[in-house]
Design an enzyme around this catalytic site. Structure first.
Site, short mmCIF file in Angstrom:
data_model
loop_
_atom_site.label_atom_id
_atom_site.label_comp_id
_atom_site.label_asym_id
_atom_site.label_seq_id
_atom_site.Cartn_x
_atom_site.Cartn_y
_atom_site.Cartn_z
N GLU A 30 9.81 2.32 -16.70
CA GLU A 30 9.48 3.72 -16.93
C GLU A 30 8.26 4.03 -16.07
OE1 GLU A 30 6.57 5.09 -18.60
OE2 GLU A 30 5.65 3.11 -18.59
N HIS B 32 6.42 7.73 -21.38
CA HIS B 32 5.36 8.72 -21.54
C HIS B 32 5.86 10.09 -21.98
CE1 HIS B 32 3.35 5.69 -19.05
NE2 HIS B 32 2.21 6.21 -19.45
N SER C 188 2.38 1.39 -20.80
CA SER C 188 1.71 1.92 -19.61
C SER C 188 0.85 0.84 -18.97
CB SER C 188 0.89 3.17 -19.99
OG SER C 188 0.49 3.88 -18.85
#
Length: 301
Positions: free
Chosen positions: A204, A274, A109
């Site tokens: 992602e 996630h 992330s």
């Protein structure tokens, strides 16, 4: 790429919080588990600090990360969580001593910024699970954790990914790079931007509007980031949002259209990001991918 030392029982692992704040209850079970495996775990002084949404002030977070980078006895750094904030401290970090004794860095992330910085220093990193998600609801180690530990211990790993209707068949080999789409996109034009030519790109994201994802994919396309890839791997795009007036395409349709004129293999649906499963990937290292009608095979070389 620099070859990093594999960790083993007795190795020292540091946990730091470069971005969002986190509570002890989400970290200490992971610390206990790592210690039970025989590792020495050191926590940054400000791991549980709170300054608005951040894990302490910029200065506190940077100090913890710098201490971990400089620690010659440390073999791995695991980030406690992502969120937002790493970009605020990246310019304060000095990697001089780190390069004298480079070590693994683990996270995903917002940690994509550190992945990109270290990739440009020829240091491999691990896009993988962080402490809050080490265990399932029964307290057992998740596959996310076991895959990350395999990589950090220098063990081989391979994945079989279920086929999707959006996959484009083919084979590819090359260094794996990437991370969170929003962060990769935000680094364009900065000194932390990554060269994607000849590499396998992984992307992602979470909690983005479809139109914004479309805009980011167009920026990658217009900037040439999608032109000369060896291959493309799409992880989870979780909790995507639409406007009251629908965008008209799913996230997979958006991405497929962005690369429709390319000829490299594309794998959709890799369980990374996630969502419920976040299998570990070693960035900066060589992987082979084979996308076929029956699914995708991905193997660390």
């Amino acid at each position: 790429m620099i070859t990093l030392k594999s960790i083993k029982p007795g190795s020292t692992i540091r946990i730091v919080s470069p971005a969002g704040k986190i509570e002890e209850k989400h970290v200490m079970p992971a610390v206990k588990w790592l210690e039970e495996q025989g590792y020495t775990v050191k926590l940054g002084e400000h791991v549980f600090a709170q300054h608005y949404q951040f894990a302490g002030t910029d200065e506190q977070r940077a100090a913890d990360v710098q201490e971990a980078l400089d620690d010659a006895d440390c073999d791995a750094i695991i980030c406690s969580r992502g969120g937002y904030g790493t970009v605020r401290i990246i310019e304060q970090l000095d990697f001089t001593q780190f390069l004298e004794k480079p070590k693994w860095l683990v996270g995903f992330s917002d940690i994509t910024i550190l992945h990109s910085r270290l990739h440009n220093l020829d240091v491999p990193t691990i896009h993988g699970v962080m402490p809050r998600f080490f265990f399932d609801e029964e307290g057992a180690p998740r596959e996310d954790l076991t895959s990350m530990m395999k990589l950090i211990k220098g063990e081989g790993i391979s994945y079989d990914v279920a086929a999707t209707e959006f996959d484009r068949p083919g084979t590819a080999a090359g260094q794996l790079v990437g991370g969170n789409l929003s962060i990769v996109n935000s680094l364009h034009g900065t000194k932390y931007d990554i060269d994607t030519a000849g590499k396998i790109l992984f992307l992602e994201d979470i909690d983005e509007f479809l139109y914004h994802t479309d805009r980011m994919m167009h920026q990658l396309k217009l900037s040439g980031k999608l032109d000369h890839l060896a291959g493309l791997i799409l992880g989870d795009f979780t909790d995507m949002k639409d406007n009251e007036s629908p965008f008209g395409q799913t996230v997979h349709e958006i991405i497929k259209k962005a690369v429709k004129d390319k000829d490299y293999p594309v794998c959709f649906g890799f369980p990374g990001g996630h969502d419920k499963k976040n299998l570990a990937l070693a960035f900066g290292m060589d992987w082979e991918m084979e996308v076929a009608e029956e699914g995708t095979k991905l193997r660390l070389v």
